[in-house]
Design an enzyme around this catalytic site. Structure first.
Site, PDB file in Angstrom:
ATOM      1  N   ASP A  61      38.046  -4.864  -2.701  1.00 23.53           N
ATOM      2  CA  ASP A  61      38.629  -3.564  -3.079  1.00 23.53           C
ATOM      3  C   ASP A  61      37.947  -2.919  -4.278  1.00 23.53           C
ATOM      4  OD1 ASP A  61      40.801  -2.926  -1.259  1.00 23.53           O
ATOM      5  OD2 ASP A  61      41.782  -4.745  -1.987  1.00 23.53           O
ATOM      6  N   ASP A  67      41.322   1.854 -10.477  1.00 19.40           N
ATOM      7  CA  ASP A  67      42.497   1.017 -10.740  1.00 19.40           C
ATOM      8  C   ASP A  67      42.300   0.062 -11.907  1.00 19.40           C
ATOM      9  OD1 ASP A  67      44.150   2.116  -8.793  1.00 19.40           O
ATOM     10  OD2 ASP A  67      43.138   0.980  -7.223  1.00 19.40           O
ATOM     11  N   ARG A  86      42.553  -8.531  -7.115  1.00 17.60           N
ATOM     12  CA  ARG A  86      41.735  -7.509  -7.766  1.00 17.60           C
ATOM     13  C   ARG A  86      41.458  -7.818  -9.243  1.00 17.60           C
ATOM     14  NH1 ARG A  86      42.920  -1.517  -6.126  1.00 17.60           N
ATOM     15  NH2 ARG A  86      40.825  -1.496  -7.004  1.00 17.60           N
ATOM     16  N   ARG A 132      52.603  -2.182  -8.105  1.00 19.86           N
ATOM     17  CA  ARG A 132      51.428  -2.663  -8.832  1.00 19.86           C
ATOM     18  C   ARG A 132      51.585  -2.571 -10.352  1.00 19.86           C
ATOM     19  NH1 ARG A 132      46.952  -2.570  -5.324  1.00 19.86           N
ATOM     20  NH2 ARG A 132      47.756  -3.024  -3.238  1.00 19.86           N
ATOM     21  N   HIS A 165      50.589   4.255  -5.025  1.00 23.28           N
ATOM     22  CA  HIS A 165      50.485   4.553  -6.457  1.00 23.28           C
ATOM     23  C   HIS A 165      51.084   5.939  -6.727  1.00 23.28           C
ATOM     24  CE1 HIS A 165      46.758   1.821  -6.268  1.00 23.28           C
ATOM     25  NE2 HIS A 165      47.548   1.243  -7.144  1.00 23.28           N
ATOM     26  N   CYS A 252      40.477   7.414  -6.696  1.00 21.92           N
ATOM     27  CA  CYS A 252      40.222   6.008  -7.052  1.00 21.92           C
ATOM     28  C   CYS A 252      38.758   5.607  -6.880  1.00 21.92           C
ATOM     29  CB  CYS A 252      41.140   5.078  -6.294  1.00 21.92           C
ATOM     30  SG  CYS A 252      41.100   5.264  -4.549  1.00 21.92           S
TER      31      CYS A 252
HETATM   32  C1  CIR Z   1      44.546  -1.675  -2.754  1.00 30.09           C
HETATM   33  O1  CIR Z   1      45.498  -1.808  -1.985  1.00 30.09           O
HETATM   34  O2  CIR Z   1      44.564  -2.079  -3.903  1.00 30.09           O
HETATM   35  C2  CIR Z   1      43.307  -0.977  -2.227  1.00 30.09           C
HETATM   36  N1  CIR Z   1      43.100  -1.344  -0.864  1.00 30.09           N
HETATM   37  C3  CIR Z   1      43.429   0.498  -2.364  1.00 30.09           C
HETATM   38  C4  CIR Z   1      43.542   0.961  -3.779  1.00 30.09           C
HETATM   39  C5  CIR Z   1      43.532   2.438  -3.885  1.00 30.09           C
HETATM   40  N2  CIR Z   1      43.602   2.845  -5.216  1.00 30.09           N
HETATM   41  C6  CIR Z   1      43.992   4.046  -5.602  1.00 30.09           C
HETATM   42  O3  CIR Z   1      44.351   4.878  -4.787  1.00 30.09           O
HETATM   43  N3  CIR Z   1      44.031   4.295  -6.901  1.00 30.09           N
END
Ligand code: CIR
Length: 257
Positions: A61, A67, A86, A132, A165, A252
């Site tokens: 990711d 993030d 992550r 999260r 988010h 992101c």
């Molecule tokens: C996750 O689930 O962490 C990633 N597959 C996607 C994160 C997307 N982040 C964002 O929109 N800020």
């Protein structure tokens, strides 16, 4: 504020094994790389210098760089992402950011924060508490922001299951104006702000990014595009289909300052 820099990181070969609940099927890596490249070229055309991190197959990711850090004109802080898989993304981002922000700080346990939950709107930040980002992480972030003289308010999105988010459903359009999906548009925390509602069925477009004079908007959402163009924005469509499959939004894919 005008952006001059951004960090980006292309999706790795393992991209399809990242976290996803979209139900849209696996992403096509070749197309994702093309879309990422096009995204980078748009940022460069808008005047940003890019720091391109190497892709890492151990971190599926990691293309969603936003993030792992919150960056402002006054300072930067590394997050402690809410998904354990992550955690390893933070170190690489830290090494890159320390070159520009030697005083780099860090969210610490038991706090967790994903940058996708942090929406800067000028001198104010909306901080989402989500699956999260926990309350402890939000509180640490709010204290750090206050030291930098930014105000903040917390938006609990845990009862809004369509939003991974906060920024999945909220973006700053400049001045006192926000773009918001149906779930958040009437939230009391937005009182005093002008909230523009994303048309029904176009919720994914609520995650857009103002970059200098342009507004980057996911391609394929004509109602939102027409509405924002009508409000006078220079809308730049960005192909996002493969990132959407992995629950990623436009914001992101970069950390900007
Ligand atoms: C996750 O689930 O962490 C990633 N597959 C996607 C994160 C997307 N982040 C964002 O929109 N800020």
């Amino acid at each position: 504020m005008r952006f001059t820099h951004a960090i980006v990181r292309p999706p790795p070969t393992t991209f399809a094994t990242g976290i996803s609940r979209s139900g849209l099927g696996p992403p096509d890596l070749g197309l994702a790389l093309e879309q990422h490249d096009a995204y980078c070229r748009i940022l460069e055309r808008l005047g940003l210098s890019l720091v391109r991190l190497a892709s890492d197959p151990e971190l599926p990711d990691s293309t969603f760089v936003e993030d792992a850090a919150i960056v402002t004109s006054a300072g930067a802080i590394l997050t402690r992402p809410g998904a354990g898989s992550r955690a390893g993304e933070v170190a690489t981002l830290g090494a890159a950011l320390r070159l520009s922000f030697p005083e780099l700080e860090e969210i610490t346990a038991p706090g967790t924060v994903d940058g996708g939950d942090v929406c800067q709107a000028g001198e104010h930040f909306f901080i989402g508490v989500s699956e999260r980002t926990n309350s402890e992480g939000a509180a640490q972030l709010a204290r750090w922001l206050a030291r930098l003289r930014f105000s903040s308010s917390v938006v609990d999105i845990r009862a809004m299951p369509r939003l991974l988010h906060l920024k999945t459903g909220l973006s700053w359009l400049g001045r006192r104006r926000l773009l918001a999906a149906g779930e958040v548009v009437d939230h009391e925390v937005l009182r005093g702000w002008e909230s523009v509602r994303v048309p029904d069925g176009e919720g994914y477009a609520a995650n857009c990014v103002r970059v200098n004079d342009a507004l980057l908007l996911a391609e394929g959402f004509p109602g939102t595009g027409a509405m924002l163009a009508g409000l006078g924005y220079e809308v730049v469509p960005v192909a996002m289909s493969e990132f959407r499959k992995m629950d990623g939004g436009l914001s992101c894919l970069s950390v900007r300052w």
